[in-house]
Scaffold this active site. Structure first.
Site, PDB file in Angstrom:
ATOM      1  N   GLY A  16       0.821  -1.214   0.000  1.00 10.41           N
ATOM      2  CA  GLY A  16       0.000   0.000   0.000  1.00 10.41           C
ATOM      3  C   GLY A  16       0.846   1.251   0.000  1.00 10.41           C
ATOM      4  N   PHE A  20       1.447   9.797   3.343  1.00 11.45           N
ATOM      5  CA  PHE A  20       2.637  10.058   4.145  1.00 11.45           C
ATOM      6  C   PHE A  20       3.665   8.934   4.125  1.00 11.45           C
ATOM      7  CE2 PHE A  20      -0.739  12.484   6.488  1.00 11.45           C
ATOM      8  CZ  PHE A  20      -0.372  13.718   5.967  1.00 11.45           C
ATOM      9  N   GLY A  21       3.405   7.869   3.348  1.00 12.77           N
ATOM     10  CA  GLY A  21       4.384   6.801   3.313  1.00 12.77           C
ATOM     11  C   GLY A  21       3.892   5.564   2.603  1.00 12.77           C
ATOM     12  N   VAL A  23       3.482   1.121   2.773  1.00 12.30           N
ATOM     13  CA  VAL A  23       3.320  -0.009   3.693  1.00 12.30           C
ATOM     14  C   VAL A  23       3.861  -1.271   3.034  1.00 12.30           C
ATOM     15  CG1 VAL A  23       1.706  -1.362   5.069  1.00 12.30           C
ATOM     16  CG2 VAL A  23       1.269   1.074   4.680  1.00 12.30           C
ATOM     17  N   LYS A  39       4.773   0.352   8.062  1.00 10.07           N
ATOM     18  CA  LYS A  39       4.508   1.637   7.408  1.00 10.07           C
ATOM     19  C   LYS A  39       5.751   2.506   7.522  1.00 10.07           C
ATOM     20  CE  LYS A  39       1.357   5.613   7.592  1.00 10.07           C
ATOM     21  NZ  LYS A  39       0.185   6.174   8.312  1.00 10.07           N
ATOM     22  N   ASP A 148     -10.036  10.606   9.099  1.00 13.64           N
ATOM     23  CA  ASP A 148      -9.729  10.103   7.754  1.00 13.64           C
ATOM     24  C   ASP A 148     -10.300   8.697   7.570  1.00 13.64           C
ATOM     25  OD1 ASP A 148      -8.722  10.424   5.205  1.00 13.64           O
ATOM     26  OD2 ASP A 148      -6.714   9.712   5.699  1.00 13.64           O
TER      27      ASP A 148
END
Length: 202
Positions: A16, A20-21, A23, A39, A148
């Site tokens: 994924g 912000f990053g 996974v 993550k 979110d």
């Protein structure tokens, strides 16, 4: 250890990518060969460090069967001497709700065993998510607003139990002494987000 667990953060282990990053699926070098989701924050994004701190703060004091369990966090230096921040979670074998609801968005390689959700499974997932949100709002040490919540942040384990994850934009509510006081905050969450298949109602 995280580098080895993911074969050097190989693209074949990528499961994924978010704001912000990224996974990665990893296998820890422990007695049981524990499978985890790692993550890795993209620190080129100036908001990634703040997201990391928010997630650590949110996850350190909350425990619920319908929240993704964080195993540990890592704030260190990588092999090239750059800042490195990562969160290690319990691995959810059935992926995200988004991938199950909208399999056309994934390639066959990423989602080899596409399955349709039955009505009962959908109801159970909705109940699981509602339980998690009720806990965050009313029963956690400090009331937390996720900010979110979307299908890609709802993960499913072996038993198809739903777990809410990704607390990078979470907000902690202070308890006001007066009902007349209010708090105003900017828009939070995925900007412009609309779930696939969701139509605007005029």
């Amino acid at each position: 250890m995280l580098h080895n667990a993911t074969n050097g953060f190989s693209s074949t282990n990528l499961i994924g990518v978010g704001s912000f990053g990224s996974v990665f699926k990893g296998i820890l070098d422990d007695e049981g060969g524990t499978i985890v989701a790692i993550k890795v924050l993209n620190l080129q994004n100036p908001r990634a460090s703040k997201s990391f701190m928010s997630e650590c703060k949110a996850l350190r004091n909350i425990r619920h069967r319908n929240l993704v369990k964080v195993i540990t966090s890592c704030s260190s230096i990588d092999c090239q001497g750059n800042d490195f921040k990562a969160l290690v979670y319990e691995y959810m074998s059935n992926g995200s709700l988004e991938k199950l609801l909208h399999p056309a968005l994934e390639t066959e390689q990423q989602q080899p065993e596409i399955q349709n959700l039955s009505l009962l499974q959908r109801i159970n997932i909705a109940i699981d998510v509602a339980s998690a949100i009720d806990y965050l709002h009313h029963h956690s040490h400090e009331p937390i607003i996720h900010c979110d919540l979307k299908p890609s942040n709802i993960l499913l384990d072996d038993d198809m139990t739903a777990h809410v994850g990704d607390f990078g934009l979470a907000r902690f509510l202070t308890k006001f002494s007066s009902h007349n006081q209010s708090s105003s905050v900017g828009v939070r969450g995925t900007i412009g987000y609309a779930a696939p298949g969701k139509h605007k109602i005029c």
